[in-house]
Every structure is written in structure tokens, then in C-alpha cells.
Enzyme design. Structure first.
Site, PDB file in Angstrom:
ATOM      1  NE  ARG A   1     -13.600  -1.932   4.950  1.00 45.23           N
ATOM      2  CZ  ARG A   1     -14.487  -1.320   3.872  1.00 45.23           C
ATOM      3  NH1 ARG A   1     -14.760  -0.292   3.856  1.00 45.23           N
ATOM      4  NH2 ARG A   1     -14.917  -2.210   2.880  1.00 45.23           N
ATOM      5  CB  CYS A   2     -10.299   3.418  10.582  1.00 47.31           C
ATOM      6  SG  CYS A   2      -9.250   2.973  11.854  1.00 47.31           S
TER       7      CYS A   2
ATOM      8  CD  GLU B   1     -10.004   3.528   4.929  1.00 53.31           C
ATOM      9  OE1 GLU B   1      -9.680   2.584   4.320  1.00 53.31           O
ATOM     10  OE2 GLU B   1      -9.651   4.435   5.505  1.00 53.31           O
TER      11      GLU B   1
ATOM     12  CD  GLN C   1      -3.164  -0.426   2.276  1.00 53.08           C
ATOM     13  OE1 GLN C   1      -3.166  -2.214   3.228  1.00 53.08           O
ATOM     14  NE2 GLN C   1      -3.179   0.062   2.698  1.00 53.08           N
TER      15      GLN C   1
HETATM   16  O1  CDP Z   1      -7.461   6.102   0.645  1.00 48.55           O
HETATM   17  P1  CDP Z   1      -8.422   5.651  -0.147  1.00 48.55           P
HETATM   18  O2  CDP Z   1      -8.515   5.495  -1.585  1.00 48.55           O
HETATM   19  O3  CDP Z   1      -8.711   3.909   0.364  1.00 48.55           O
HETATM   20  O4  CDP Z   1      -9.490   6.495   0.902  1.00 48.55           O
HETATM   21  P2  CDP Z   1     -10.353   8.239   0.350  1.00 48.55           P
HETATM   22  O5  CDP Z   1      -9.297   9.018  -0.171  1.00 48.55           O
HETATM   23  O6  CDP Z   1     -11.378   8.697   1.319  1.00 48.55           O
HETATM   24  O7  CDP Z   1     -11.139   7.506  -1.259  1.00 48.55           O
HETATM   25  C1  CDP Z   1     -11.047   6.206  -1.844  1.00 48.55           C
HETATM   26  C2  CDP Z   1     -12.558   6.150  -2.938  1.00 48.55           C
HETATM   27  O8  CDP Z   1     -13.316   7.196  -2.443  1.00 48.55           O
HETATM   28  C3  CDP Z   1     -11.547   7.113  -3.477  1.00 48.55           C
HETATM   29  O9  CDP Z   1     -11.926   6.271  -5.034  1.00 48.55           O
HETATM   30  C4  CDP Z   1     -11.529   8.526  -4.163  1.00 48.55           C
HETATM   31  O10 CDP Z   1     -11.098   9.201  -5.193  1.00 48.55           O
HETATM   32  C5  CDP Z   1     -13.196   8.577  -3.798  1.00 48.55           C
HETATM   33  N1  CDP Z   1     -13.813   9.905  -2.915  1.00 48.55           N
HETATM   34  C6  CDP Z   1     -14.593  10.377  -3.446  1.00 48.55           C
HETATM   35  O11 CDP Z   1     -14.810  10.394  -4.493  1.00 48.55           O
HETATM   36  N2  CDP Z   1     -15.092  11.894  -3.239  1.00 48.55           N
HETATM   37  C7  CDP Z   1     -14.446  11.508  -1.229  1.00 48.55           C
HETATM   38  N3  CDP Z   1     -14.953  12.748  -1.345  1.00 48.55           N
HETATM   39  C8  CDP Z   1     -13.302  10.775  -1.780  1.00 48.55           C
HETATM   40  C9  CDP Z   1     -13.201   9.806  -1.872  1.00 48.55           C
END
Ligand code: CDP
Length: 783
Positions: A368-369, A738, A221
Site C-alpha cells: 500500500r505504498c 496508497e 500482481q
Molecule cells: O496501481 P493501482 O491500481 O493500485 O493504483 P492507482 O493507479 O493509484 O489506482 C487505484 C484506482 O484508483 C484505479 O482504479 C484508478 O484508476 C483509480 N484512480 C482514479 O480514478 N484517478 C486517479 N487520479 C488515480 C487513480
């Protein structure tokens, strides 16, 4: 835009996931799919005992087995100075055990063979003499003065205590408690759980004997951070290490730590001059790789008679297992647990966490957090539920009285956070409205009068995601910034290279949408590349929902850099001053003359063919973004349960989730992320834990013991949204991945306990199984 033109699918569009074409066709490319010429296979021998001295290891029979190329023990690694490796928390972990084993499943020896089955078979030919030692399973007992010392290898280590960490103002908090009208206390255990990603961990290490270049394909990751750590541990020059993280089948924090298997495979490849593949099986993944939670928490809230919080304190014993391999920012060894004041305006707070060694697998990952936020959120929401019961105030009303109000943002919490934005009551009210709260409360009273049990659980949560700021947050010294490199080709198509690395979150789609929003190039015309350290800019990786707040911000910023240059090129093409150019939706138009315009595609072509005098060719750039603050997504989850009086079985009748992650880049993907988290929240509340017997045997070594929720058990979710952008974030987005796991476990547990409150039952530890519910009811004489 004319009617025939397709709108740019930037922010807010549920663009179908680009990556799914290959995943659904079985065309993903995972570590285990890799086949390199001359590749060998490695299998690891693991300890059957939780605590024992190794008195002898005989590998001769295994070495003689046809097809075996090498057998490696801790002694062999020691000869190269590689028997120990640093963990992400600055501890040392045995790569292969030397004199003693300290958890069941610990790596003891490795067999490298021509064939994976031969490697596995030959493990049985290795003869290890173990001299059993008393295992230390309970972290409280581990702290007793006469407890067996687990880490005899560590100089100066005289007990099983790892570290003490505290945050807040102890004296101010004690004063608040001394003057309170009511103190409510919860003692609870958030059990050890495991991310159990669909794809287990593994690698193919390929050290080229001619060039010395080490290419390590691994389930990572955080490939860039791993490259640096490999360089530091193995003493290899960093330019000669290339980490390639291909498609990953789920990470959930499990693929952040460096595991012994990666190191042994790399050493084996270096010594044998051939590629070596190691892929663990399901049981290995469950018993030896990064677990999450395992927090024994005592929380107390001090309240005034009318239900206003006056103070909050908590004491935690954190079970870190046999090596301190917790994946936490360096300066906060209990992660971000100090967000334990949740969504509330708390005038005084103090928390302290003691981490402890036990004879269990190491871990403590952001599953997941964001680092330890799930534990913190669970504690405060359980306290709010119990306080509502004890003060006889409606649980929704108690929350309303204590929420940080919209006008208080940016809100400086007493433990040092600056909450960027939030509208907590709006999320709660929407959830209650969608639930039909008042009507359900009426029904609950009527049912109870008839001898039936029904409960309504609420959990309002605030996450904190998007680590850095780099000066405050680092992993093993590496500041938590992230990066994006964007290159627009002459035909107006682009490639975006990122320092983060998806494990199923859909980055190839959402990050392309950010470019679309900023530059007007459609998402399908933006290829997104991640996970190859030779070909992407340095970043700290994807975990703790940091990709969107940090990598997403870097993407918006680099696209804006390119837009500035594009504006200058457009001005040159249109023969006007730069100030006269207006940009919208991929078009650079002359102010006041919207028909006189150049598209981003025209401009991209000109960047290689027709530039203003003296301008460098090309349209590309890179941005390293260090966030000024985290983002604070939030929400409220509500659960309605019915409990069967005869059996203690509880069933979810309704689950309503309201999430606020600011601007949603791709609402469909956000929904998917939330569904995953809600399913996990239900699992941990209802059925799932990794436990140990008194000998330190891990219970939960396979999916018949460690229960994953299937669509059969998982309740239906109703999801809703509010949108409160993050003011400091370039596109107003907050991370979301998460939050659902952070908020939902307390909602489920609170629902069950809400039903049982009239019987005087105010706590049952997770998983809240029907047996436990039945036993509690039985004790109260209800059944
Ligand atoms: O770091 P990780 O990708 O696990 O988590 P994240 O940044 O919270 O985003 C998870 C997925 O949700 C990604 O594909 C993001 O681009 C999308 N996302 C989104 O569309 N809009 C947001 N405000 C937050 C996340």
C-alpha cells in the site's frame, strides 16, 4: 449534444464499478474456485524453528498414506537443479530447505494428494530431525561480529550484512548541520507489518504432458514479469508458459514476489502430468509471505532559529529477513526511500540504508505504498512534529515555512527527484480549515490547564508513484513501462487489454472511462481484460500505485492513436479534408458545421465496411508507454485525539484527509482507495505489528494476534480533495492507491505526541498502544 443524449462518462464521473456485480453476487472467479479434471492438491510442511540444521527427513510414512501421490523434499528438487530460486533482489532463496532452515514457517517439504485434507494430514507423517541453532532476531545484533552466520549457503558471505546504499551529499549535509542553530533527532522503528489480503496466495499449475504447455493460474500482481521469471528459472520456453491471474482478493504488494509454493506445484505438475493446486492458509500467508516495513530509522533535521530546514540526514537498518527478497527496483535497493525530504525545500540531504539478514521470513514489499515511501514519509513527518515542539513553533506554521512553493515546480530535489507539480500549502490550509484548527488549539490549551490531554496531529506528505522511467527503474532487469491494446469492434464496442492487473482497485471501470474520455465510447461498452499473458500485452503489473500513471497513460495514448485513424475515416465518410474534422465527445464533426458529423460508432463500422482507398481495415492498436517521470501525489492529514489520563487510551475525535492525485478519473473509486489506506494507517499506528520472540517465533500468526481494524475501531474519516494535475501525464492523473497509508500513520502518532508534548514525551514507537502511553505518562509522574 442534444438534450436527450447521455453525456459520455469519461474522467471525473463516479461510474459504479462494473466488476462489483460479479463480486457482490459471489460470482468472482478466484484461484481456489478453479477445478480442473484430474487435479491434485498440494500442502507444504513448514519449519517450526527459526534457525536449525536439518539432519534427516523421513517421508516414508507420508508416502504410504492412502491418497498421497507424491512427497517432495529439497533433495528431490536438487536432483532437477531446482532447489534454489532467484529472488526479486537477485538473492537466492531455498525452494524447499536442504541442510538448514532459516526462519519459522520456511518451506521444508510438500505433499501432493488426491484431496486437500489428505495432503494436510500427511504432513504430520513427515519426520524431520532438526538440530537447533541460535536464532538471530535483532537486526542490530545480526551485525555484531560474533553473530551466528545465517546464510552459510552463500559463497563469500561472511556476515549478515546484505548491502549498503546511500543517496545525497554527505559533505554538504554535514556542513549544514555544523552551522545549524538547532538539530532535532528522532530514533524510531517502523514495525514489520503484513498486507494480509483477504485472499491468501495460491496457484493451480497445469503442465500439459502432450504439448508441454504450462498454464499457471496464480494470484499474481505481475503476471507478465512472472512468466519471464518462470522461463528463466525453470528453463521452459516462454511461449509455452501462460500465466493466468484470475480475480484477486487484494494484493497490496503481497502478490508480487514468487513464492516456493508456485515453483513446487509447477514442478509437481510437470512430473506427475496432472494439474496441481496449492492454496495457502491464513497462518502460512502471515508467517511466510512478503512482509512490509521493518525499518529501524534514525533521522536528524538541522534548522535555523526561525525554523527553516538547512539539512536532513537519516541512517536506517533494514531487516530483510533470511533471504533478500525485497521487491525493489534494481538500482535502488532501499526502494524510493530517498523521497525522505518529503514536501519540503531541503538544501542538503543524505540518507544511508544497511540491509541485514535475520532469522525471519523474507520480504520488503510495496505494501500500500510506492517502494518504501511510507517509511520515508513517516520519518520526516515525525521529525517535523518534534522540531515544532522543540522550537516552540506551531506545527502547521513550521510546515508552511518549509514547503516547496508552487512557483518552484518542477522542483529538482537534492537527492535527484524532479517533483512534477504540487500545491502543498493549499492542501494544508484546506485540511486546517475543515478541522477548525485555530479553535481546537484554543480548546487544547484550556483542557491542558484543566489537566486533560488532547492532541492535534498533522502530516503533510508527498508520494512518488508510477514507476518507471524504464532506464532508471526495473524489476529484475525488466524495464518498468506498461502497455494497452485497444480494439474497437464494427458495432462500436471495444475491448481494452492491459499489462497491469487489478486486485480490487476497479480497473475494469476506470480504464474504460479513460477510453470513454478519449474516444467517446461509453464505459459499459468497453470490456477491460487483464491478467492473461497469452491474451494481453506485456507489462510490469500493478503495485506501488503505478497502474494509472503508467497503464492509464498507455490507455490514453492508444486511444489517441485510434482517434487519428478514426478522424481519417470520418473525413472520408463526410467527404472533407482530415484537417476539417473536429472531435468532441465521440463525434467527428465538420468544422463550422457541427450537424454534419459521424459518431465513433459510425466510424468503427466504416473501419470494417467502407474505408478510404489503401487504408488497412480495422480500428485497433497497441501502445507501450515508458513514463518520462514519476507522478507526485500529495496531501495533508490531520487528526484530533483525546487521551484518557487514567488508562492511556486515545480516541480519535476527528480525522480530516486532503488528497491531491491530480485529475480523478473516478472520484468514488479514489475515495474508496483513500479510505482503505486511512484504515491501514490507523491500524499500524494503533494496534498492528508482526513481532518475534527471542527464539524467532512469529507473534502474529493469526488474526487474534495480528489485528486488523474493523469498522468498530476505525475512526470516521472526512475526505477532501485538491486537484493539481501532473503536467507530463497524458490525462493529468497521478496515482493514488496508497497515498493514505503513506501519510496517515504519522498524523495519528503526531496527534498522540502533540497531546503528550507538554509532559516532555516526544516519541513512542508504533503501535502506540494505551499501555505504552500510560507507561510514558506514569514515568513523567503525570498519573
Ligand atoms: O496501481 P493501482 O491500481 O493500485 O493504483 P492507482 O493507479 O493509484 O489506482 C487505484 C484506482 O484508483 C484505479 O482504479 C484508478 O484508476 C483509480 N484512480 C482514479 O480514478 N484517478 C486517479 N487520479 C488515480 C487513480
Amino acid at each position: 449534444m442534444s438534450e436527450t443524449e447521455t453525456p459520455i462518462r469519461g474522467l471525473g464521473h463516479s461510474v459504479r464499478r462494473k466488476e462489483d456485480d460479479r463480486f457482490l453476487r459471489g460470482r468472482g472467479n478466484y484461484v481456489d474456485d478453479l477445478q480442473l479434471p484430474g487435479m491434485l492438491h498440494m500442502a507444504l510442511l513448514r519449519s517450526p524453528l527459526a534457525h536449525a540444521r536439518i539432519t534427516a527427513i523421513d517421508v516414508e510414512a507420508a508416502k504410504a498414506h492412502p491418497g498421497v501421490v507424491a512427497v517432495v523434499t529439497g533433495r528431490d528438487l536438487d536432483a532437477h537443479g531446482l532447489a534454489w530460486m532467484p529472488t526479486l533482489s537477485g538473492d537466492t532463496q531455498a525452494v524447499l530447505a536442504l541442510d538448514k532452515v532459516v526462519f519459522q514457517g520456511q518451506e521444508v517439504a510438500a505433499v501432493v494428494a488426491e484431496d486437500p485434507y489428505v495432503a494436510s494430514d500427511a504432513l504430520e507423517l513427515i519426520d524431520v530431525d532438526y538440530d537447533p541453532l541460535p536464532p538471530v532476531v535483532d537486526p542490530h545484533k545480526a551485525l555484531e561480529p560474533d553473530a551466528p552466520l545465517i546464510r552459510e549457503d552463500k559463497q563469500g558471505q561472511t556476515s549478515n550484512h546484505i548491502n549498503h546504499w546511500e543517496k545525497g551529499d554527505r559533505d554538504a549535509t554535514e556542513r549544514a548541520f555544523a552551522t545549524a542553530d538547532k538539530v532535532v533527532r528522532v530514533e524510531t522503528f517502523y514495525p514489520r507489518s503484513h498486507p494480509a489480503p483477504l485472499e491468501t496466495c495460491g496457484c493451480v499449475a497445469d503442465v500439459d504432458p502432450a504439448t508441454g504447455k504450462a498454464t499457471i493460474y496464480m494470484t499474481s500482481q505481475a503476471p507478465h514479469a512472472h512468466r519471464t521469471l518462470f522461463a528463466l528459472v525453470a528453463g521452459l520456453p516462454e511461449q509455452n508458459i501462460r500465466i493466468v491471474s484470475p480475480d484477486i482478493g487484494g494484493g497490496f504488494g503481497n502478490k508480487v514476489p514468487i513464492y516456493p509454493g508456485y515453483v513446487v506445484a509447477t514442478v509437481a505438475s510437470l512430473l506427475l502430468g496432472r494439474p496441481v493446486k496449492w492454496v495457502e492458509d491464513r497462518t502460512e500467508n502471515l508467517i511466510s509471505t512478503g512482509f512490509a516495513r521493518d525499518y529501524h530509522m534514525t533521522g536528524e533535521v538541522a534548522l535555523s532559529g526561525d525554523g527553516k530546514i538547512m539539512g536532513l540526514r537519516s541512517k536506517v537498518v533494514a531487516d530483510h529477513g533470511a533471504f533478500n527478497a525485497a521487491a525493489q527496483p534494481t538500482k535502488t535497493p532501499a526502494g524510493l526511500f530517498h523521497i525522505f525530504t518529503g514536501s519540503y525545500d531541503v538544501p542538503a540531504a543524505f540518507c544511508e540504508v544497511d540491509a541485514v539478514y535475520t532469522n525471519k521470513a523474507p520480504g520488503g514489499i510495496a505494501y500500500r505504498c510506492s517502494f518504501r515511501v511510507t517509511e520515508a514519509s513517516f520519518l520526516i513527518e515525525r521529525l517535523m512534529q518534534k522540531a515544532a515542539t522543540e522550537l516552540d513553533i506551531d506545527p502547521a506554521e513550521l510546515r508552511r515555512r518549509n514547503f516547496i512553493r508552487p512557483e518552484q515546480f518542477p522542483y529538482h530535489s537534492v537527492v535527484g527527484w524532479v517533483y512534477d507539480s504540487g500545491e502543498y500549502q493549499r492542501a494544508l490550509d484546506l485540511a486546517l480549515e475543515q478541522l477548525g484548527y485555530e479553535e481546537l488549539r484554543r480548546e487544547q490549551r484550556e483542557r491542558f490547564a484543566r489537566g486533560e490531554l488532547m492532541g492535534i496531529g498533522i502530516a503533510s506528505f508527498t508520494e512518488v508513484v508510477g514507476a518507471g522511467h524504464g532506464a532508471d527503474y526495473d524489476i529484475a532487469g525488466l524495464r518498468m513501462f506498461d502497455s494497452a491494446e485497444l480494439r474497437v469492434h464494427p458495432t462500436g464496442k471495444a475491448i481494452l487489454k492491459l499489462g497491469v492487473k487489478a486486485q480490487g482497485q476497479g480497473h475494469e471501470t476506470t480504464f474504460a472511462q479513460i477510453v470513454a474520455a478519449e474516444l467517446g465510447i461509453q464505459p459499459e461498452d468497453v470490456a477491460v481484460m487483464e491478467g492473461d499473458t497469452d491474451n494481453t500485452p506485456y507489462g510490469l503489473g500493478t503495485y506501488a500505485s503505478r497502474s494509472t500513471p503508467v497503464g492509464g497513460a498507455a490507455t490514453a495514448m492508444v486511444a489517441r492513436k485510434l482517434r487519428e485513424k478514426a478522424t481519417r475515416i470520418a473525413a472520408h465518410l463526410l467527404e472533407v479534408a482530415e484537417e476539417d474534422i473536429e472531435y468532441a465527445e465521440g463525434r467527428f464533426a465538420v468544422r463550422g458545421a457541427p450537424d454534419r458529423a459521424k459518431t465513433i460508432q459510425d466510424v468503427a463500422f466504416a473501419a470494417y465496411t467502407n474505408l478510404p482507398e489503401g487504408m488497412e481495415a480495422g480500428l485497433e492498436g497497441v501502445t507501450y508507454y515508458d513514463p518520462p517521470n514519476m507522478t507526485f501525489p500529495f496531501g495533508t492529514y490531520c487528526v484530533v485525539v483525546d487521551i484518557d489520563k487514567g488508562t492511556g487510551v486515545w480516541k480519535v475525535r476527528k480525522m480530516v484527509a486532503v488528497d491531491d492525485c491530480g485529475v480523478r478519473i473516478n472520484p468514488m473509486i479514489v475515495e474508496g482507495q483513500i479510505h482503505g489506506g486511512l484504515a491501514e494507517g490507523f491500524a499500524i499506528a494503533a494496534m498492528q505489528q508482526i513481532s518475534f520472540d527471542e527464539d524467532g517465533n512469529c507473534i502474529g500468526q493469526n488474526f487474534t494476534d495480528y489485528l486488523l481494524p474493523t469498522s468498530w475501531e476505525t475512526p470516521k474519516f472526512e475526505t477532501h480533495a485538491t486537484v493539481t494535475p501532473s503536467p507530463h501525464h497524458p490525462i493529468g492523473a497521478k496515482g493514488v492507491g496508497e497515498s493514505a497509508t503513506v501519510g496517515s500513520p504519522a498524523a495519528y502518532v503526531n496527534a498522540v505526541l502533540d497531546a503528550l508534548a507538554p509532559l516532555g514525551i516526544t516519541n513512542i514507537d508504533m503501535p502506540v498502544t494505551s499501555d505504552k502511553v500510560w507507561a510514558a505518562m506514569h514515568e513523567k509522574g503525570f498519573v
